[in-house]
Design a protein around this motif. Structure first.
Motif, PDB file in Angstrom:
ATOM      1  N   GLU A   1     -26.307 -28.703  -8.044  1.00 51.79           N
ATOM      2  CA  GLU A   1     -26.053 -27.372  -7.494  1.00 51.79           C
ATOM      3  C   GLU A   1     -25.685 -27.466  -6.024  1.00 51.79           C
ATOM      4  N   VAL A   2     -24.550 -26.862  -5.687  1.00 55.44           N
ATOM      5  CA  VAL A   2     -24.103 -26.802  -4.299  1.00 55.44           C
ATOM      6  C   VAL A   2     -23.881 -25.328  -3.966  1.00 55.44           C
ATOM      7  N   ASN A   3     -24.754 -24.793  -3.130  1.00 49.92           N
ATOM      8  CA  ASN A   3     -24.646 -23.374  -2.759  1.00 49.92           C
ATOM      9  C   ASN A   3     -24.417 -22.435  -3.946  1.00 49.92           C
ATOM     10  N   GLY A   4     -25.201 -22.617  -4.963  1.00 41.77           N
ATOM     11  CA  GLY A   4     -25.118 -21.711  -6.104  1.00 41.77           C
ATOM     12  C   GLY A   4     -24.089 -22.104  -7.160  1.00 41.77           C
ATOM     13  N   LYS A   5     -23.205 -23.048  -6.808  1.00 39.70           N
ATOM     14  CA  LYS A   5     -22.222 -23.511  -7.799  1.00 39.70           C
ATOM     15  C   LYS A   5     -22.737 -24.796  -8.432  1.00 39.70           C
ATOM     16  N   ILE A   6     -22.523 -24.909  -9.730  1.00 43.55           N
ATOM     17  CA  ILE A   6     -23.026 -26.092 -10.416  1.00 43.55           C
ATOM     18  C   ILE A   6     -21.895 -27.011 -10.864  1.00 43.55           C
ATOM     19  N   TYR A   7     -21.965 -28.249 -10.404  1.00 47.03           N
ATOM     20  CA  TYR A   7     -20.951 -29.257 -10.725  1.00 47.03           C
ATOM     21  C   TYR A   7     -21.498 -30.275 -11.706  1.00 47.03           C
ATOM     22  N   ASP A   8     -20.645 -30.693 -12.632  1.00 43.12           N
ATOM     23  CA  ASP A   8     -20.982 -31.794 -13.524  1.00 43.12           C
ATOM     24  C   ASP A   8     -20.579 -33.088 -12.845  1.00 43.12           C
ATOM     25  N   CYS A   9     -21.549 -33.931 -12.611  1.00 45.66           N
ATOM     26  CA  CYS A   9     -21.250 -35.140 -11.843  1.00 45.66           C
ATOM     27  C   CYS A   9     -21.633 -36.417 -12.565  1.00 45.66           C
ATOM     28  N   ASN A  10     -20.862 -37.429 -12.274  1.00 44.13           N
ATOM     29  CA  ASN A  10     -21.263 -38.785 -12.625  1.00 44.13           C
ATOM     30  C   ASN A  10     -21.887 -39.400 -11.388  1.00 44.13           C
ATOM     31  N   ALA A  11     -22.547 -40.527 -11.592  1.00 41.74           N
ATOM     32  CA  ALA A  11     -23.100 -41.221 -10.432  1.00 41.74           C
ATOM     33  C   ALA A  11     -22.273 -42.457 -10.163  1.00 41.74           C
ATOM     34  N   ARG A  12     -22.076 -42.734  -8.894  1.00 40.38           N
ATOM     35  CA  ARG A  12     -21.276 -43.894  -8.526  1.00 40.38           C
ATOM     36  C   ARG A  12     -21.975 -45.178  -8.985  1.00 40.38           C
ATOM     37  N   GLY A  13     -21.184 -46.138  -9.402  1.00 40.56           N
ATOM     38  CA  GLY A  13     -21.706 -47.396  -9.931  1.00 40.56           C
ATOM     39  C   GLY A  13     -22.679 -48.119  -9.031  1.00 40.56           C
ATOM     40  N   ILE A  14     -22.512 -47.906  -7.747  1.00 42.68           N
ATOM     41  CA  ILE A  14     -23.358 -48.618  -6.784  1.00 42.68           C
ATOM     42  C   ILE A  14     -24.864 -48.377  -7.013  1.00 42.68           C
ATOM     43  N   PHE A  15     -25.200 -47.208  -7.517  1.00 49.12           N
ATOM     44  CA  PHE A  15     -26.607 -46.903  -7.768  1.00 49.12           C
ATOM     45  C   PHE A  15     -27.209 -47.845  -8.805  1.00 49.12           C
ATOM     46  N   LYS A  16     -26.429 -48.062  -9.850  1.00 45.85           N
ATOM     47  CA  LYS A  16     -26.893 -48.928 -10.931  1.00 45.85           C
ATOM     48  C   LYS A  16     -27.193 -50.329 -10.405  1.00 45.85           C
ATOM     49  N   ASN A  17     -26.272 -50.824  -9.583  1.00 48.73           N
ATOM     50  CA  ASN A  17     -26.455 -52.164  -9.033  1.00 48.73           C
ATOM     51  C   ASN A  17     -27.698 -52.244  -8.160  1.00 48.73           C
ATOM     52  N   ASN A  18     -27.992 -51.169  -7.469  1.00 53.12           N
ATOM     53  CA  ASN A  18     -29.172 -51.156  -6.603  1.00 53.12           C
ATOM     54  C   ASN A  18     -30.425 -50.686  -7.321  1.00 53.12           C
ATOM     55  N   GLU A  19     -30.321 -50.554  -8.640  1.00 53.07           N
ATOM     56  CA  GLU A  19     -31.440 -50.116  -9.461  1.00 53.07           C
ATOM     57  C   GLU A  19     -32.068 -48.818  -8.988  1.00 53.07           C
ATOM     58  N   ILE A  20     -31.223 -47.936  -8.554  1.00 54.35           N
ATOM     59  CA  ILE A  20     -31.695 -46.591  -8.222  1.00 54.35           C
ATOM     60  C   ILE A  20     -30.724 -45.628  -8.889  1.00 54.35           C
ATOM     61  N   SER A  21     -31.250 -44.603  -9.470  1.00 56.50           N
ATOM     62  CA  SER A  21     -30.333 -43.606 -10.016  1.00 56.50           C
ATOM     63  C   SER A  21     -30.854 -42.220  -9.679  1.00 56.50           C
ATOM     64  N   PRO A  22     -29.942 -41.259  -9.572  1.00 58.88           N
ATOM     65  CA  PRO A  22     -30.373 -39.917  -9.195  1.00 58.88           C
ATOM     66  C   PRO A  22     -31.311 -39.328 -10.251  1.00 58.88           C
ATOM     67  N   VAL A  23     -32.261 -38.529  -9.792  1.00 60.75           N
ATOM     68  CA  VAL A  23     -33.166 -37.824 -10.701  1.00 60.75           C
ATOM     69  C   VAL A  23     -33.228 -36.350 -10.279  1.00 60.75           C
ATOM     70  N   SER A  24     -33.774 -35.516 -11.135  1.00 64.66           N
ATOM     71  CA  SER A  24     -33.913 -34.108 -10.795  1.00 64.66           C
ATOM     72  C   SER A  24     -34.694 -33.963  -9.495  1.00 64.66           C
ATOM     73  N   GLY A  25     -34.199 -33.093  -8.637  1.00 60.73           N
ATOM     74  CA  GLY A  25     -34.855 -32.891  -7.348  1.00 60.73           C
ATOM     75  C   GLY A  25     -34.223 -33.681  -6.229  1.00 60.73           C
ATOM     76  N   ASP A  26     -33.414 -34.657  -6.581  1.00 63.07           N
ATOM     77  CA  ASP A  26     -32.753 -35.451  -5.542  1.00 63.07           C
ATOM     78  C   ASP A  26     -31.750 -34.613  -4.753  1.00 63.07           C
ATOM     79  N   LEU A  27     -31.760 -34.811  -3.442  1.00 60.25           N
ATOM     80  CA  LEU A  27     -30.728 -34.220  -2.597  1.00 60.25           C
ATOM     81  C   LEU A  27     -29.619 -35.253  -2.500  1.00 60.25           C
ATOM     82  N   VAL A  28     -28.425 -34.828  -2.836  1.00 57.36           N
ATOM     83  CA  VAL A  28     -27.324 -35.785  -2.948  1.00 57.36           C
ATOM     84  C   VAL A  28     -26.061 -35.302  -2.231  1.00 57.36           C
ATOM     85  N   LYS A  29     -25.199 -36.269  -1.966  1.00 58.66           N
ATOM     86  CA  LYS A  29     -23.875 -35.937  -1.468  1.00 58.66           C
ATOM     87  C   LYS A  29     -22.901 -36.184  -2.605  1.00 58.66           C
TER      88      LYS A  29
END
Ligand SMILES: Nc1nc2c(ncn2[C@@H]2O[C@H](COP(=O)(O)OP(=O)(O)O)[C@@H](O)[C@H]2O)c(=O)[nH]1
Ligand SMILES: [Mg+2]
Ligand SMILES: [Zn+2]
Length: 292
Positions: A17-45
């Motif tokens: 959610e960005v200012n009330g608008k909801i976007y369907d997003c994928n996560a960049r591959g770099i997260f997988k390599n760093n063994e971190i992935s976004p979860v609910s509640g995460d603040l993201v760019k």
């Protein structure tokens, strides 16, 4: 680049959610390599890949205030522990265990005594008194006729709040009452998958107003209390903490030792016998089992 909050994750498709608008997003591959992935509640760019389709990609996760493993979620500021007064009967050991975990995690706990219509007033007040004396916020509710719901709502502002408690205590009913919309059990706050089992990993956030979200957390009852070292458990029994300094032994477990500050406080009725007994039970279980 836009800043948003992850509302849900279904098969690695994130609703952001960005200012009330909801976007369907994928996560960049770099997260997988760093063994971190976004979860609910995460603040993201995120970067928009297709504005028309409301599609984007998550490129960065901001540092988390906290992180819960089961279910996976980040930046929780408050947990409402729902205790059913009857049907099912109150699970006080679970409550104390979870309160200790919330203290350990630094997440604000609020206790909600639900189904007060099904139990005698003095029984409700007995529990109410124990926990409000400790300093916890305790709210009495009847999710069916909206008693206490407005009071509960006041605590949601500017928080990411999760609801926790055994199945059947009234979490969905409370969330429905709070959202005050006719959301079907199946549609929005269903906690069961097709086989009727509780899904333990998925969390969905609902925005209730600016900066306020509530989380439906199926199967929140398995808190990872194991993260707490048993010798620290007393510290997270909030009202015990101040008496630990009076213990003769540095590594006092507050169970069998002589000259124990907590046992002395118990004798002087400064702490509740019930709370102390549940402390002992939880401690012994932590001792005898690795996984608890
Ligand atoms: N009498 C009474 N029943 C309630 C109350 N809150 C929930 N219930 C009922 O308890 C059952 C379980 O509620 P539900 O919200 O599904 O619990 P959940 O598993 O924690 O989400 C449902 O039949 C609800 O109608 C309450 O305050 N009073
Ligand atoms: Mg439910
Ligand atoms: Zn002690």
């Amino acid at each position: 680049m836009l800043k948003g909050i992850v509302l849900s994750n279904i098969s690695n498709l994130y609703k952001v959610e960005v200012n009330g608008k909801i976007y369907d997003c994928n996560a960049r591959g770099i997260f997988k390599n760093n063994e971190i992935s976004p979860v609910s509640g995460d603040l993201v760019k995120i970067e928009i890949t297709d504005e028309e389709k409301m599609a984007g990609v998550i490129i960065e996760i901001e540092d988390r205030k906290n992180y819960l493993k089961r279910p996976k979620m980040a930046n929780l500021s408050q947990i409402i522990f729902v205790v059913s007064m009857k049907l099912p009967k109150p699970d006080m050991e679970l409550l104390d265990k979870q309160l200790a975990y919330a203290e350990f995690m630094g997440i604000k706990p609020v206790i909600c005594l639900n189904k007060i219509d099904l139990e005698k007033e003095d029984k409700v007040n007995h529990i109410y008194d124990i926990y409000s004396k400790i300093g916890y916020t305790v709210i009495k509710t009847n999710a069916k006729d909206m008693t206490g719901i407005l009071g509960l709502k006041e605590y949601l502002n500017n928080n990411i709040t999760a609801f926790s408690g055994n199945s059947g205590v009234g979490k969905s009913s409370l969330i429905n009452a709070l959202l005050k919309e006719n959301i079907t059990e199946e549609g929005v706050i269903s906690t069961k998958n097709k086989r009727g089992k509780n899904t333990t990993t998925q969390v969905k956030l609902y925005k209730i107003n600016e900066n306020s979200y509530i989380a439906d957390t199926p199967g929140f009852s398995t808190f990872d209390i194991n993260e707490i070292d048993k010798k620290d458990l007393a510290k997270y029994f909030k009202e015990f903490n101040q008496y630990i300094k009076n213990c003769e032994y540095v590594d006092c477990s507050h169970i069998k030792e002589e000259n124990c500050g907590i046992k002395k406080a118990l004798e002087e009725n400064k702490i509740s016998k019930e709370r102390y007994e549940r402390y002992c039970k939880i401690y012994e279980k932590m001792k005898s089992k690795k996984e608890y």
